[in-house]
Write a protein that holds these residues in place. Structure first.
Motif, PDB file in Angstrom:
ATOM      1  N   ASP A   1      -8.610   3.844   4.675  1.00 22.83           N
ATOM      2  CA  ASP A   1      -9.339   4.266   3.549  1.00 22.83           C
ATOM      3  C   ASP A   1     -10.646   3.513   3.521  1.00 22.83           C
ATOM      4  O   ASP A   1     -11.594   3.736   2.728  1.00 22.83           O
ATOM      5  N   ARG A   2     -10.850   2.454   4.393  1.00 28.72           N
ATOM      6  CA  ARG A   2     -11.765   1.483   4.272  1.00 28.72           C
ATOM      7  C   ARG A   2     -12.738   1.854   5.705  1.00 28.72           C
ATOM      8  O   ARG A   2     -12.216   2.549   6.265  1.00 28.72           O
TER       9      ARG A   2
ATOM     10  N   THR B   1       1.726   5.954   6.762  1.00 28.83           N
ATOM     11  CA  THR B   1       1.454   5.266   7.941  1.00 28.83           C
ATOM     12  C   THR B   1       1.652   5.534   9.278  1.00 28.83           C
ATOM     13  O   THR B   1       2.547   6.357   9.303  1.00 28.83           O
TER      14      THR B   1
ATOM     15  N   LYS C   1       0.819  -1.162   0.184  1.00 24.92           N
ATOM     16  CA  LYS C   1      -0.044  -0.007   0.038  1.00 24.92           C
ATOM     17  C   LYS C   1       0.801   1.135  -0.011  1.00 24.92           C
ATOM     18  O   LYS C   1       0.926   2.088   0.810  1.00 24.92           O
TER      19      LYS C   1
ATOM     20  N   GLN D   1      -0.134   5.069   0.667  1.00 31.25           N
ATOM     21  CA  GLN D   1      -0.626   5.472   1.887  1.00 31.25           C
ATOM     22  C   GLN D   1       0.265   5.889   2.956  1.00 31.25           C
ATOM     23  O   GLN D   1       1.711   5.437   2.804  1.00 31.25           O
TER      24      GLN D   1
ATOM     25  N   LYS E   1      -3.452   5.330   5.632  1.00 29.28           N
ATOM     26  CA  LYS E   1      -4.293   6.368   4.938  1.00 29.28           C
ATOM     27  C   LYS E   1      -3.664   6.983   3.652  1.00 29.28           C
ATOM     28  O   LYS E   1      -2.569   7.480   3.584  1.00 29.28           O
TER      29      LYS E   1
ATOM     30  N   CYS F   1     -11.644  -2.511  10.953  1.00 34.32           N
ATOM     31  CA  CYS F   1     -10.236  -2.281  11.608  1.00 34.32           C
ATOM     32  C   CYS F   1     -10.503  -3.372  12.921  1.00 34.32           C
ATOM     33  O   CYS F   1     -11.109  -2.910  13.903  1.00 34.32           O
TER      34      CYS F   1
ATOM     35  N   ASP G   1      -6.872  -0.348   7.845  1.00 30.57           N
ATOM     36  CA  ASP G   1      -6.705   0.606   6.506  1.00 30.57           C
ATOM     37  C   ASP G   1      -7.883   1.482   6.402  1.00 30.57           C
ATOM     38  O   ASP G   1      -8.905   1.121   6.695  1.00 30.57           O
TER      39      ASP G   1
END
Length: 382
Positions: free
Chosen positions: A269-270, A60, A55, A58, A325, A275, A267
C-alpha cells in the motif's frame, strides 16, 4: 391426559413468548469504570495491534519465490603451503562451489599433502587402529579404522619412536599438522556479493535487493553498512563474521558456518521503493572442513595427486518474507472482530453487575421484568 395437555400448552406458550432488550441506567461507578476500561482496551487492541502492528486490513503472501546469486572477490598470496610452495589464491581457488548459489564456502586455511602416489607406506601414528608391536597386529586385507588405506600384514617403523601397520594407499599418508594461524588471513577483507530477487505470486510483485542506479561504478566501490549504505549488497567477510558474534581469526583457523538471513517485509500500500530487505547473521557451527585432490601424470605415466584438507567459512543464505496489500475481506473480518469484542465488554459488565455486585438481586429485578397486559384485558389471539 389433562396434565399432559397442560404441559403441552405451557411448552407452546413458552415457544411463543417474545423477549426484548430493556436498558437500565445504573449509577454504579465501579461497573461503569470497568466498562470504560474494557472498551478502551478493545479500542487499543483494535487500533494498535490489529490495524497498526498486524495490519489486519491487508491480504498477505508469506511464501515468496526467491533466487540467490553470489560472487566472492579477493586475492591472497600464501608463502608456505605445506609443500605446495608460494601460491596465489583467487576466487577460482577459495570459492566452493565455483558457481554462486545460496550455499558457498570460503577457504581460509588448509593442510597440503603433495605428490601422493598409490603404494605401500607406514600408517600415521595418530591413527589408533594402526599402532602395532608385531605383524600379527596388522591382519592383511583389513582396512585401517579411521586411517588411510588397507593393511598389508606388516608392522613397520614409522619413526624412531613409533611402529605402525604398513598400508596400501596414497603415500605418503596425509599430513595432519595444522598451521597455527590461518594461511589465508587476508580473506577477512574479501567481499561477498549477494544478489537476491523475490517474487510474491499472489500480487504479481517482484523486487531485487540491488539498488537501481545509473552509475556503472557504484557496485565496484560500495560496501554494505546497515546505517550508511543499506542498499549495497556487497559484504566484507570480516563484517559478516563480527555481526555473527565471532572474530575472523578464531573462526578462520578451523572453519565454521554462518547463517545469512534475508528478510523482506513489504507493504504494497506504500511506494514500492520502500520495500527493502533486512540482513542478519548468526553463527551455526564452529568447525567446517573437507578434502579435495588434484591429479596428474608424470613423464613415466605414474599417477600422482596433491591432497588438500580445506578449512573455511560456510555461508548458508536463506530468504524469508511477506507482502501485504489492502483487501476488503480481511478488513471486514478485523472490524467485525472488534465490534464483537465491544459486545463482550458489555456482557462481562452485566455478569459482574448481576452476580458479583452487593446489590445483584436489585439489579436482577430491574433488568428482567415480565410485561403483563392490564387487568381486564387479554392479548388478542391469532
Amino acid at each position: 391426559m389433562t396434565g399432559a395437555a397442560a404441559a403441552a400448552g405451557g411448552l407452546c406458550g413458552g415457544l411463543l413468548d417474545y423477549k426484548t432488550a430493556k436498558f437500565a441506567l445504573t449509577r454504579n461507578r465501579r461497573v461503569g469504570l470497568l466498562h470504560r476500561l474494557l472498551q478502551l482496551g478493545v479500542l487499543g487492541y483494535l487500533l494498535g495491534w490489529v490495524l497498526l502492528v498486524r495490519k489486519g486490513y491487508q491480504e498477505t503472501d508469506a511464501a515468496p519465490r526467491a533466487a540467490v546469486v553470489t560472487k566472492l572477490k579477493g586475492a591472497a598470496v600464501v608463502a608456505e603451503a605445506g609443500g605446495a610452495g608460494r601460491r596465489l589464491w583467487d576466487a577460482a581457488d577459495y570459492g566452493r562451489p565455483p558457481q554462486g548459489e545460496n550455499v558457498l564456502m570460503l577457504v581460509t586455511n588448509f593442510i597440503a599433502t603433495a605428490k601422493q602416489a598409490q603404494g605401500t607406506c607406514a600408517e600415521s601414528p595418530s591413527v589408533l587402529d594402526a599402532m602395532c608391536t608385531e605383524d600379527a597386529d596388522c591382519p592383511a586385507g583389513n582396512p585401517v579404522v579411521g586411517g588411510n588405506g588397507i593393511k598389508t600384514g606388516k608392522c613397520v617403523m614409522f619413526n624412531a619412536t613409533h611402529s605402525t601397520c604398513e598400508i596400501y594407499g596414497w603415500c605418503p599418508v596425509e599430513n595432519n599438522t595444522l598451521p597455527r594461524k590461518p594461511l589465508l588471513a587476508e580473506a577477512e577483507n574479501f567481499t561477498l556479493f549477494i544478489k537476491n530477487t523475490v517474487h510474491f505470486t499472489k500480487f504479481n510483485f517482484s523486487k531485487c535487493n540491488t539498488l537501481q542506479t545509473s552509475d556503472p561504478t557504484y557496485f565496484k566501490r560500495c560496501t554494505y553498512d546497515p546505517f550508511f549504505n543499506p542498499f549495497c549488497p556487497i559484504f566484507r567477510v570480516r563484517d559478516m563474521v563480527e555481526a555473527a558474534g565471532e572474530t575472523f581469526g578464531d573462526l578462520a583457523l578451523l572453519g565454521g558456518s554462518i547463517g545469512v538471513r534475508i528478510e523482506w517485509d513489504c507493504d504494497l500500500d506504500r511506494p514500492h521503493a520502500q520495500c527493502q530487505p533486512q540482513y542478519s547473521f548468526s553463527l551455526q557451527d564452529r568447525r567446517y572442513n573437507f578434502r579435495t585432490a588434484s591429479y596428474y601424470w608424470d613423464s613415466q605415466r605414474q599417477l600422482y595427486r596433491n591432497l588438500l584438507k580445506l578449512y573455511g567459512i560456510r555461508f548458508d543464505i536463506s530468504v524469508h518474507g511477506q507482502a501485504g496489500k489492502f483487501s476488503v475481506i480481511p478488513a471486514a473480518v478485523s472490524l467485525g472482530t472488534g465490534i464483537a469484542f465491544f459486545g463482550a465488554a458489555t456482557v462481562i459488565c452485566d455478569l459482574v453487575l448481576l452476580y458479583l455486585d452487593a446489590k445483584a438481586d436489585f439489579y436482577w429485578k430491574e433488568k428482567f421484568e415480565e410485561a403483563k397486559p392490564p387487568k381486564g384485558k387479554t392479548e388478542p389471539t391469532a
